[in-house]
Write a protein that holds these residues in place. Sequence first.
Motif, PDB file in Angstrom:
ATOM      1  N   SER A  17       0.774  -1.233  -0.189  1.00 19.28           N
ATOM      2  CA  SER A  17      -0.216  -0.360   0.101  1.00 19.28           C
ATOM      3  C   SER A  17       1.093   1.630   0.094  1.00 19.28           C
ATOM      4  O   SER A  17       0.856   1.819  -0.856  1.00 19.28           O
ATOM      5  N   THR A  18       1.910   0.946   0.391  1.00 18.93           N
ATOM      6  CA  THR A  18       3.059   2.087   1.571  1.00 18.93           C
ATOM      7  C   THR A  18       3.488   2.092  -0.433  1.00 18.93           C
ATOM      8  O   THR A  18       3.520   3.723  -1.018  1.00 18.93           O
ATOM      9  N   ALA A  19       3.797   1.883  -1.035  1.00 16.82           N
ATOM     10  CA  ALA A  19       4.732   1.297  -1.961  1.00 16.82           C
ATOM     11  C   ALA A  19       3.793   1.988  -3.243  1.00 16.82           C
ATOM     12  O   ALA A  19       4.612   3.382  -4.283  1.00 16.82           O
ATOM     13  N   ASN A  20       2.326   1.816  -3.268  1.00 19.34           N
ATOM     14  CA  ASN A  20       1.511   2.004  -4.262  1.00 19.34           C
ATOM     15  C   ASN A  20       1.527   3.702  -3.931  1.00 19.34           C
ATOM     16  O   ASN A  20       1.465   4.160  -5.171  1.00 19.34           O
ATOM     17  N   ASN A  21       1.260   4.079  -3.002  1.00 14.73           N
ATOM     18  CA  ASN A  21       1.166   5.510  -2.406  1.00 14.73           C
ATOM     19  C   ASN A  21       1.762   6.152  -3.686  1.00 14.73           C
ATOM     20  O   ASN A  21       1.831   7.159  -4.089  1.00 14.73           O
ATOM     21  N   LEU A  22       3.354   5.539  -2.877  1.00 14.86           N
ATOM     22  CA  LEU A  22       4.381   6.672  -3.709  1.00 14.86           C
ATOM     23  C   LEU A  22       4.097   6.571  -5.249  1.00 14.86           C
ATOM     24  O   LEU A  22       4.883   7.563  -5.219  1.00 14.86           O
ATOM     25  N   ALA A  23       4.064   5.184  -5.783  1.00 17.85           N
ATOM     26  CA  ALA A  23       3.787   5.755  -6.804  1.00 17.85           C
ATOM     27  C   ALA A  23       3.306   6.067  -7.544  1.00 17.85           C
ATOM     28  O   ALA A  23       2.742   7.353  -8.517  1.00 17.85           O
ATOM     29  N   GLN A  24       1.961   6.158  -7.043  1.00 16.92           N
ATOM     30  CA  GLN A  24       0.304   6.919  -7.233  1.00 16.92           C
ATOM     31  C   GLN A  24       1.094   8.827  -7.568  1.00 16.92           C
ATOM     32  O   GLN A  24       0.323   9.504  -7.942  1.00 16.92           O
ATOM     33  N   LYS A  25       1.474   9.178  -6.473  1.00 23.95           N
ATOM     34  CA  LYS A  25       2.263  10.415  -6.316  1.00 23.95           C
ATOM     35  C   LYS A  25       3.256  10.557  -7.831  1.00 23.95           C
ATOM     36  O   LYS A  25       2.827  11.826  -8.331  1.00 23.95           O
ATOM     37  N   ASN A  26       3.256  10.072  -8.042  1.00 24.75           N
ATOM     38  CA  ASN A  26       4.641   9.930  -8.832  1.00 24.75           C
ATOM     39  C   ASN A  26       3.435   9.476 -10.373  1.00 24.75           C
ATOM     40  O   ASN A  26       4.670   9.558 -11.277  1.00 24.75           O
ATOM     41  N   LYS A  27       2.559   9.910 -10.286  1.00 25.67           N
ATOM     42  CA  LYS A  27       1.723   9.285 -11.452  1.00 25.67           C
ATOM     43  C   LYS A  27       2.276   7.979 -12.630  1.00 25.67           C
ATOM     44  O   LYS A  27       2.789   8.221 -13.395  1.00 25.67           O
ATOM     45  N   LYS A  28       2.504   7.009 -12.029  1.00 26.27           N
ATOM     46  CA  LYS A  28       2.665   6.200 -11.973  1.00 26.27           C
ATOM     47  C   LYS A  28       2.041   4.809 -11.958  1.00 26.27           C
ATOM     48  O   LYS A  28       1.413   4.602 -10.469  1.00 26.27           O
ATOM     49  N   LYS A  29       1.465   3.875 -12.798  1.00 23.46           N
ATOM     50  CA  LYS A  29       0.199   3.043 -12.738  1.00 23.46           C
ATOM     51  C   LYS A  29       1.411   1.540 -11.971  1.00 23.46           C
ATOM     52  O   LYS A  29       0.717   0.474 -11.284  1.00 23.46           O
ATOM     53  N   THR A  30       3.241   1.553 -12.329  1.00 23.56           N
ATOM     54  CA  THR A  30       3.379   0.063 -11.962  1.00 23.56           C
ATOM     55  C   THR A  30       4.364   1.117 -10.650  1.00 23.56           C
ATOM     56  O   THR A  30       5.335   1.577 -10.752  1.00 23.56           O
ATOM     57  N   VAL A  31       4.432   0.152 -10.040  1.00 22.53           N
ATOM     58  CA  VAL A  31       5.016  -0.322  -8.420  1.00 22.53           C
ATOM     59  C   VAL A  31       6.541  -0.529  -9.343  1.00 22.53           C
ATOM     60  O   VAL A  31       6.353  -2.137  -9.641  1.00 22.53           O
ATOM     61  N   SER A  32       7.574   0.045  -8.254  1.00 20.28           N
ATOM     62  CA  SER A  32       8.946  -0.425  -8.956  1.00 20.28           C
ATOM     63  C   SER A  32       9.717  -0.655  -7.627  1.00 20.28           C
ATOM     64  O   SER A  32       8.713  -0.716  -6.944  1.00 20.28           O
ATOM     65  N   GLY A  33      10.772  -1.455  -7.655  1.00 18.04           N
ATOM     66  CA  GLY A  33      11.716  -1.520  -6.443  1.00 18.04           C
ATOM     67  C   GLY A  33      12.112   0.050  -5.850  1.00 18.04           C
ATOM     68  O   GLY A  33      11.620  -0.153  -4.378  1.00 18.04           O
TER      69      GLY A  33
END
Length: 153
Positions: free
Chosen positions: A54-70
């Motif tokens: 959830s935390t990594a996904n929130n970070l990805a969404q903040k950066n306007k990304k649909k894919t959670v990266s390493g």
Amino acid sequence: MKDTMAERTEDLTLPNAVIARIIKDSLPEGVSVSKEARSAIAKSASVFVLYATSTANNLAQKNKKKTVSGQDVLTAMKEMEFERFIEPLQESLEVHKRSQQSKKEQKEAKAKAKKAEEEKKKDLEDGNTPMEQDSVPSIATEVEKETELDGTL
């Protein structure tokens, strides 16, 4: 659009065999763990996975990304105050990347060898015989032979 991410521990159950193996590998030989303790560890692991995801996904969404990266996961670890896991996780990610690259290279080499074998087989079926490099005399070799015979040049 429906959000399909698990949000409750009941929505995510990690395989018991995986949990049992992690527990076994983490403890000294001869130490046993009760069924209740294994269940509690499995639930804790599920909570951790949900929280980290959830935390990594929130970070990805903040950066306007649909894919959670390493990198999103590494940043999430820091945000979750699990800094001590960042270095081992980075090392694991590097090992994983090298492993994936090696697998890719092996697959490409195997495909290249298979293609070469198929071309060779096709040539044989068509009546063409592959000529080896040593079986084709070079012009220089022919001139050398004539020179030896004639004694000229």
